[in-house]
Write an enzyme that holds these catalytic residues in place. Structure first.
Site, mmCIF file in Angstrom:
data_model
loop_
_atom_site.group_PDB
_atom_site.id
_atom_site.type_symbol
_atom_site.label_atom_id
_atom_site.label_comp_id
_atom_site.label_asym_id
_atom_site.label_seq_id
_atom_site.Cartn_x
_atom_site.Cartn_y
_atom_site.Cartn_z
ATOM 1 N N VAL A 1 87.414 96.369 -33.309
ATOM 2 C CA VAL A 1 86.253 97.050 -33.909
ATOM 3 C C VAL A 1 85.157 96.091 -33.589
ATOM 4 C CG1 VAL A 1 85.219 97.994 -35.920
ATOM 5 C CG2 VAL A 1 87.661 97.985 -35.592
ATOM 6 N N ASP A 2 84.047 96.614 -33.060
ATOM 7 C CA ASP A 2 82.688 95.603 -32.610
ATOM 8 C C ASP A 2 81.628 96.427 -33.291
ATOM 9 O OD1 ASP A 2 81.119 93.675 -31.698
ATOM 10 O OD2 ASP A 2 81.285 94.512 -29.603
ATOM 11 N N SER A 3 80.856 95.509 -34.255
ATOM 12 C CA SER A 3 79.575 96.447 -34.626
ATOM 13 C C SER A 3 78.555 96.293 -33.681
ATOM 14 C CB SER A 3 79.163 95.595 -36.085
ATOM 15 O OG SER A 3 79.217 94.209 -35.515
ATOM 16 N N GLY A 4 78.847 95.442 -32.617
ATOM 17 C CA GLY A 4 77.845 95.409 -31.562
ATOM 18 C C GLY A 4 77.844 96.447 -30.665
ATOM 19 N N ASN A 5 78.866 97.136 -30.755
ATOM 20 C CA ASN A 5 79.028 98.639 -29.824
ATOM 21 C C ASN A 5 78.166 99.766 -30.747
ATOM 22 O OD1 ASN A 5 79.829 100.744 -28.270
ATOM 23 N ND2 ASN A 5 82.108 100.646 -28.925
#
Length: 311
Positions: free
Chosen positions: A182-186
């Site tokens: 899970v990447d908050s930058g995506n």
């Protein structure tokens, strides 16, 4: 037997300073060295009070707790109670951890319990515990190295694995299960429907991927500009997404809507009703720890029970 109080005081001063230094490292708080030394000096005053009439009071556990409170306030200051309490608890954690290490070191070197105990007792009475001296002498350079090289790596590893999920998706009669991050930058969305996009690497599952989906991945640009044709079934599933990367202002990628998309995290299963997947043949992780990058909004979908999935 002669007791070298100044040497024992120096040992405790260095030891308390090392504990405060380790506390600052664990909490990642930038504090001046002089504050750590002053805190260590305050803690070492207990040794000096031991030869005064005040020893009755300073040896009490409450007095030792008050000394610890003053040490933490001296080194880190007071911003709010939670900030202070985390510093105090971490200080005691480091104290008990190192104390346990020293006890283990004692038993490790004790071949003859009676003889080594008498020698060790003489050392403690005279110059202080030799193992403690060795720990202090090695502890400061190791702590410096630890703070510079390893803390950030440990923290990033923890953060990364805290965000790991299991992703399952289906196209036709083909089901796939891979590990995702899970990447908050995506923050990639379909600009029209605002559906979030997940990025999936095919390098482990490419043998089971349908040919049309593989075509969308390998010749995405040709499909977008109409030089390559795909079946109507896949045309209805695909979306063209504008995508910005470093060095390229405008780029188009193809994302596909799966028949089913499930995300499992910490035993909780989430059904992603609105989600797109964009495929790439390149690995997304250098150490193969994950094979897809999950959009964080996908975790806000409907939570379902395992029994519902089976039924």
């Amino acid at each position: 037997m002669a007791i070298y109080l100044d040497v024992i005081w120096l040992l405790n001063f260095l030891f308390d300073s090392l504990l405060l230094y380790l506390t600052a490292i664990v909490l990642k708080r930038q504090v001046p060295v002089w504050r750590i030394l002053i805190g260590g000096l305050i803690g070492s005053l207990i040794i000096l009070f031991a030869i005064t009439p005040f020893s009755v009071y300073t040896s009490h556990p409450i007095s030792k707790l008050l000394f610890s409170v003053v040490m933490i306030l001296t080194v880190f200051g007071y911003k709010k109670f939670r900030y202070f309490l985390s510093g105090l608890m971490t200080f005691y954690f480091a104290t008990f951890l190192i104390g346990g290490t020293l006890i283990g070191a004692h038993y490790f070197v004790q071949f003859d319990f009676e003889m080594s105990s008498s020698v060790l007792l003489a050392s403690v009475r005279g110059f202080g515990d030799p193992i403690s001296w060795l720990f202090v002498m090695l502890g400061f350079p190791l702590a410096w190295h630890f703070s510079k090289r390893n803390v950030e790596g440990i923290e990033m590893t923890k953060i990364k694995y805290d965000q790991m999920v299991q992703v399952s998706f289906q196209f036709g009669n083909k089901k796939f299960s891979i590990r995702g991050l899970v990447d908050s930058g995506n923050q990639v969305y379909d600009p029209i429907s605002r559906v979030p996009v997940m990025f999936v690497s095919l390098h482990k599952i490419i043998a089971d991927i349908p040919n049309d989906l593989l075509l969308l991945t390998e010749n995405a640009e040709a499909v977008i500009y109409g030089t390559e044709k795909v079946s109507e079934e896949w045309e209805s599933k695909m979306r063209i997404i504008p995508y910005k990367v470093v060095g390229k202002e405008h780029q188009l990628i193809i994302a596909v809507k799966p028949e089913e998309l499930l995300i499992e995290r910490e035993g909780e299963l989430t059904a992603v009703e609105k989600g797109l997947i964009s495929f790439t043949k390149q690995p997304l992780s250098s150490d193969d720890s994950f094979d897809c990058i999950v959009h964080p909004k996908m975790l806000t979908g409907k939570k379902i029970l395992q029994s519902e999935l089976v039924s």
